[in-house]
Design a protein around this motif. Structure first.
Motif, PDB file in Angstrom:
ATOM      1  N   LEU A  91       0.819  -1.212   0.000  1.00 28.52           N
ATOM      2  CA  LEU A  91       0.000   0.000   0.000  1.00 28.52           C
ATOM      3  C   LEU A  91       0.851   1.259   0.000  1.00 28.52           C
ATOM      4  O   LEU A  91       0.546   2.228  -0.718  1.00 28.52           O
ATOM      5  CB  LEU A  91      -0.926  -0.005   1.221  1.00 28.52           C
ATOM      6  N   TYR A  92       1.903   1.268   0.787  1.00 25.25           N
ATOM      7  CA  TYR A  92       2.774   2.448   0.870  1.00 25.25           C
ATOM      8  C   TYR A  92       3.377   2.753  -0.495  1.00 25.25           C
ATOM      9  O   TYR A  92       3.355   3.898  -0.956  1.00 25.25           O
ATOM     10  CB  TYR A  92       3.883   2.202   1.901  1.00 25.25           C
ATOM     11  N   THR A  93       3.920   1.727  -1.146  1.00 27.15           N
ATOM     12  CA  THR A  93       4.593   1.926  -2.440  1.00 27.15           C
ATOM     13  C   THR A  93       3.614   2.364  -3.519  1.00 27.15           C
ATOM     14  O   THR A  93       3.891   3.300  -4.290  1.00 27.15           O
ATOM     15  CB  THR A  93       5.307   0.629  -2.867  1.00 27.15           C
ATOM     16  N   ILE A  94       2.461   1.700  -3.579  1.00 22.80           N
ATOM     17  CA  ILE A  94       1.437   2.076  -4.568  1.00 22.80           C
ATOM     18  C   ILE A  94       1.052   3.541  -4.393  1.00 22.80           C
ATOM     19  O   ILE A  94       0.928   4.302  -5.367  1.00 22.80           O
ATOM     20  CB  ILE A  94       0.185   1.193  -4.406  1.00 22.80           C
ATOM     21  N   SER A  95       0.868   3.950  -3.150  1.00 21.18           N
ATOM     22  CA  SER A  95       0.425   5.322  -2.872  1.00 21.18           C
ATOM     23  C   SER A  95       1.495   6.339  -3.228  1.00 21.18           C
ATOM     24  O   SER A  95       1.193   7.418  -3.757  1.00 21.18           O
ATOM     25  CB  SER A  95       0.045   5.452  -1.392  1.00 21.18           C
ATOM     26  N   ILE A  96       2.759   6.024  -2.933  1.00 13.97           N
ATOM     27  CA  ILE A  96       3.870   6.934  -3.267  1.00 13.97           C
ATOM     28  C   ILE A  96       3.993   7.094  -4.783  1.00 13.97           C
ATOM     29  O   ILE A  96       4.128   8.216  -5.301  1.00 13.97           O
ATOM     30  CB  ILE A  96       5.192   6.407  -2.684  1.00 13.97           C
ATOM     31  N   SER A 124       0.340   7.188   3.784  1.00 10.39           N
ATOM     32  CA  SER A 124       0.719   7.403   2.387  1.00 10.39           C
ATOM     33  C   SER A 124      -0.517   7.438   1.487  1.00 10.39           C
ATOM     34  O   SER A 124      -0.624   8.267   0.580  1.00 10.39           O
ATOM     35  CB  SER A 124       1.669   6.293   1.937  1.00 10.39           C
ATOM     36  N   LEU A 125      -1.476   6.536   1.757  1.00  8.79           N
ATOM     37  CA  LEU A 125      -2.722   6.516   0.994  1.00  8.79           C
ATOM     38  C   LEU A 125      -3.508   7.801   1.218  1.00  8.79           C
ATOM     39  O   LEU A 125      -4.055   8.388   0.268  1.00  8.79           O
ATOM     40  CB  LEU A 125      -3.565   5.307   1.417  1.00  8.79           C
ATOM     41  N   GLU A 155     -13.623   9.910  -9.253  1.00  7.28           N
ATOM     42  CA  GLU A 155     -12.760   8.833  -8.754  1.00  7.28           C
ATOM     43  C   GLU A 155     -13.278   8.351  -7.389  1.00  7.28           C
ATOM     44  O   GLU A 155     -12.747   8.683  -6.325  1.00  7.28           O
ATOM     45  CB  GLU A 155     -11.313   9.298  -8.679  1.00  7.28           C
ATOM     46  N   ALA A 156     -14.329   7.518  -7.466  1.00 10.55           N
ATOM     47  CA  ALA A 156     -15.027   7.081  -6.257  1.00 10.55           C
ATOM     48  C   ALA A 156     -14.132   6.289  -5.323  1.00 10.55           C
ATOM     49  O   ALA A 156     -14.264   6.383  -4.093  1.00 10.55           O
ATOM     50  CB  ALA A 156     -16.248   6.246  -6.655  1.00 10.55           C
ATOM     51  N   ILE A 157     -13.196   5.505  -5.870  1.00 12.05           N
ATOM     52  CA  ILE A 157     -12.324   4.698  -5.014  1.00 12.05           C
ATOM     53  C   ILE A 157     -11.452   5.578  -4.129  1.00 12.05           C
ATOM     54  O   ILE A 157     -11.163   5.236  -2.980  1.00 12.05           O
ATOM     55  CB  ILE A 157     -11.440   3.753  -5.875  1.00 12.05           C
ATOM     56  N   LEU A 158     -11.065   6.748  -4.631  1.00  8.21           N
ATOM     57  CA  LEU A 158     -10.242   7.650  -3.818  1.00  8.21           C
ATOM     58  C   LEU A 158     -11.088   8.385  -2.783  1.00  8.21           C
ATOM     59  O   LEU A 158     -10.583   8.744  -1.712  1.00  8.21           O
ATOM     60  CB  LEU A 158      -9.505   8.644  -4.719  1.00  8.21           C
TER      61      LEU A 158
END
Length: 480
Positions: free
Chosen positions: A108-113, A153-154, A165-168
Motif C-alpha cells: 500500500l505504501y509503495t502504490i500510494s507513493i 501514504s494513501l 474517482e469514487a475509489i479515492l
C-alpha cells in the motif's frame, strides 16, 4: 495609518532618509551574512549537490527506488536543483512502465507513493490500483489498518483525486478514520503520530511547499534509514535560501511613503507605488524584449483597482448585489488576474511568453478554481468580523439573500465548492498542459497559501497565528 491620526513629528523627507539608512544597514548586514555563509558552506553545498545527482543516476535503475528518492527530494525542498533530471526520469518511468503498479506486487505504501509523485508531476496515473486492497465484500480491507505508514501514504495520495474517482473518495474516508484511531492509541509511535497530526491538519497537496519542507526535514532527521547526505544538503540549502529571501524582503520594503500627508486617500499611494514599480520593471525587461509583460500586468492591476472602486460604491450605498453580479466583480477584486500576471514578470523566457498572458486573460479553469477557493474561504472566515464595520457585501451575504440559506447550509455548500475546486486544480495540472508547469504552480501555490492562511481563522485580517510559520521560514535558521 488612518485619517485623523496624529501628524508625524518629523517631515516625510526626514523619514525617508532614516528609512534609506536602515535599508542600507540591512543590505550591508545581509551581504556580510551571505558572504560568510557562502565562505563556510557554499563549497560544501555544491559537493553535496553533486553527490545527490549521483544518487539520482544510480536510482534510475529501479522505478520504485527512483520515485522514492524523487519524493524525498521534493519533501526536503531541494528538488528544484534537479528539475531537468527528475522530469526526464519520471517521463521515462511513465512511458516505459505502462502498468507500473499492476505488473508488480507492491504494498500500500509503495502504490500510494508512486501514484502521488507521478500525479503531482502531471502524469495521469490510474487510481484503479487501489482496488487490489479491497476485500471480498468490495470494501477496503480492514487488515490494512495494521500498516499505519501505508495508510498515511494513501491518505496523502487521495488529495490528488479528480472528479468521478469514487475509489479515492472511499480511500480518503477510510484512511482518515483509521489515522484518527491511531492517534487515540496510547501505544502509537510518537514519531509517526507527529507526521499524522501534521497531515490531518493540512495534507501535503494543500500546504505551502517550503513550509512542508521545513517540517519534513525535522521528521526525516528522526528516521533510522535517513541519508546523512540528503539531510545535511537539505539543511544547508534551506538556510542559504532563507538568507536570500531575507535580502529580497529588505529590497521589497523600498516603497515610497512620501505622500502620507494625502491621507485618507491611501488608495492613491498604493496605486501610484504599483505603477512606479511597473515602470522600474519595464526599464529592466525592455532590454530583454519582454516589455509586453509589463503592459499586460499593468492592465490587470488597473482592472483590479476598478473592481475595488465598484465594491466601495456598493458599501457606501449599502447595496447587496445578486450573487452572480457580486462574484463577477469579486473575481477581479480578489486579484485573479492582477496577482497572477504580476507573478509572471520575472520568469524566464523559456517558461513565459506572450501566449501565457493570453492564456491567463482567457480565464482558464485552473485560475477560476484557485480564486473561487480564495474568495469563498476569505468570505467564510471573515464575514462575522466584516459585519461589525462598514464593509462591502460578501459571498455569504449574497448567498443568504439569493437562496435563503442559513449559515450552516452555506458552510456545507462552500465546503463542497472547496473540494470541487481542488479536483479542478488537480485535473488542470495533468499533462499535456497549455502552458508550462512553472506557470501552473504559481496559481496552485496561491491556492495553497490560501489554505494555510485561513486554516485557523482569518489569517489575512488577523495574522498572529501565522507568526510562527513566518518566523521559521524567514527568520530562524535551521540548526546544522
Amino acid at each position: 495609518m488612518q485619517s485623523g491620526a496624529m501628524p508625524c513629528k518629523c517631515s516625510c523627507n526626514e523619514q525617508e532618509v532614516e528609512k534609506s539608512k536602515d535599508l542600507v544597514k540591512q543590505d550591508l548586514v545581509n551581504s556580510v551574512v551571505n558572504s560568510e555563509f557562502e565562505q563556510t558552506y557554499g563549497k560544501k553545498i555544491e559537493e553535496l549537490k553533486d553527490k545527490v545527482k549521483e544518487m539520482l543516476v544510480v536510482a534510475a535503475n529501479d522505478p520504485v527506488e527512483n520515485i522514492s528518492l524523487i519524493n524525498l527530494l521534493c519533501r526536503l525542498g531541494v528538488s528544484y536543483h534537479f528539475q531537468a533530471e527528475i522530469e526526464v526520469q519520471l517521463n521515462h518511468i511513465f512511458e516505459s512502465q505502462h502498468n507500473l503498479c499492476g505488473d508488480n506486487d507492491y504494498d500500500l505504501y509503495t502504490i500510494s507513493i508512486l501514484f502521488r509523485v507521478l500525479r503531482q508531476h502531471g502524469y495521469k496515473m490510474s487510481c484503479g490500483n487501489v482496488n487490489r486492497f479491497k476485500d471480498s465484500d468490495g470494501k477496503l480491507n480492514e487488515n490494512l489498518v495494521n500498516y499505519s505508514k501505508g495508510i498515511l501514504s494513501l491518505y496523502e495520495a487521495t488529495y490528488l483525486r479528480l472528479h468521478g474517482e469514487a475509489i479515492l473518495e472511499e480511500a480518503l474516508a477510510f484512511s482518515k478514520a483509521h489515522l484518527i484511531k491511531y492517534l487515540a492509541d496510547e501505544n502509537s509511535c510518537p514519531h509517526l503520530a507527529k507526521q499524522i497530526i501534521n497531515a490531518l491538519e493540512l495534507p501535503l497537496q494543500k500546504s505551502i511547499p517550503r513550509l512542508e519542507a521545513l517540517k519534513f526535514i525535522s521528521f526525516y532527521e528522526q528516521e533510522e534509514s535517513k541519508s546523512d547526505t540528503l539531510l545535511l544538503f537539505a539543511k544547508l540549502d534551506f538556510n542559504r535560501l532563507q538568507l536570500l529571501h531575507q535580502q529580497e524582503l529588505s529590497h521589497l520594503s523600498r516603497w515610497d511613503i512620501s505622500a502620507l500627508d494625502d491621507l485618507p486617500e491611501y488608495m492613491k499611494i498604493i496605486y501610484r507605488s504599483l505603477l512606479n514599480l511597473f515602470d522600474e520593471i519595464s526599464n529592466d525587461v525592455t532590454e530583454k524584449e519582454r516589455s509586453y509583460r509589463v503592459s499586460y500586468t499593468k492592465d490587470t492591476v488597473k482592472e483590479m483597482f476598478t473592481a475595488y472602486f465598484v465594491e466601495s460604491q456598493w458599501s457606501n450605498q449599502n447595496y447587496v448585489p445578486p450573487f452572480d453580479e457580486f462574484y463577477r466583480n469579486a473575481f477581479k477584486s480578489i486579484g485573479s488576474f492582477g496577482y497572477t500576471a504580476s507573478s509572471f514578470l520575472g520568469m524566464g523566457e523559456e517558461m513565459v511568453d506572450i501566449d501565457a498572458f493570453e492564456w491567463l486573460l482567457a480565464t482558464p479553469k485552473l485560475l477560476s478554481a484557485a480564486f473561487k477557493l480564495t474568495r469563498h474561504k476569505n468570505n467564510l472566515t471573515s464575514h462575522k468580523f466584516g459585519e461589525k464595520r462598514d464593509h462591502v457585501a460578501c459571498t455569504v451575504e449574497c448567498y443568504m439573500k439569493d437562496y435563503g440559506l442559513w449559515m450552516e447550509e452555506i458552510t456545507e455548500k462552500f465546503n463542497l465548492i472547496f473540494e470541487n475546486a481542488w479536483k479542478d486544480i488537480n485535473q488542470e495540472c495533468l499533462k499535456p498542459t497549455p502552458v508550462s508547469m512553472e506557470i501552473l504552480l504559481r496559481i496552485v501555490n496561491l491556492a495553497r497559501a490560501v489554505e494555510v492562511t485561513y486554516k485557523d481563522g482569518d489569517g489575512f485580517t488577523h495574522p498572529p497565528h501565522l507568526k510562527d510559520a513566518i518566523s521559521t521560514l524567514f527568520i530562524d535558521q535551521m540548526p546544522i
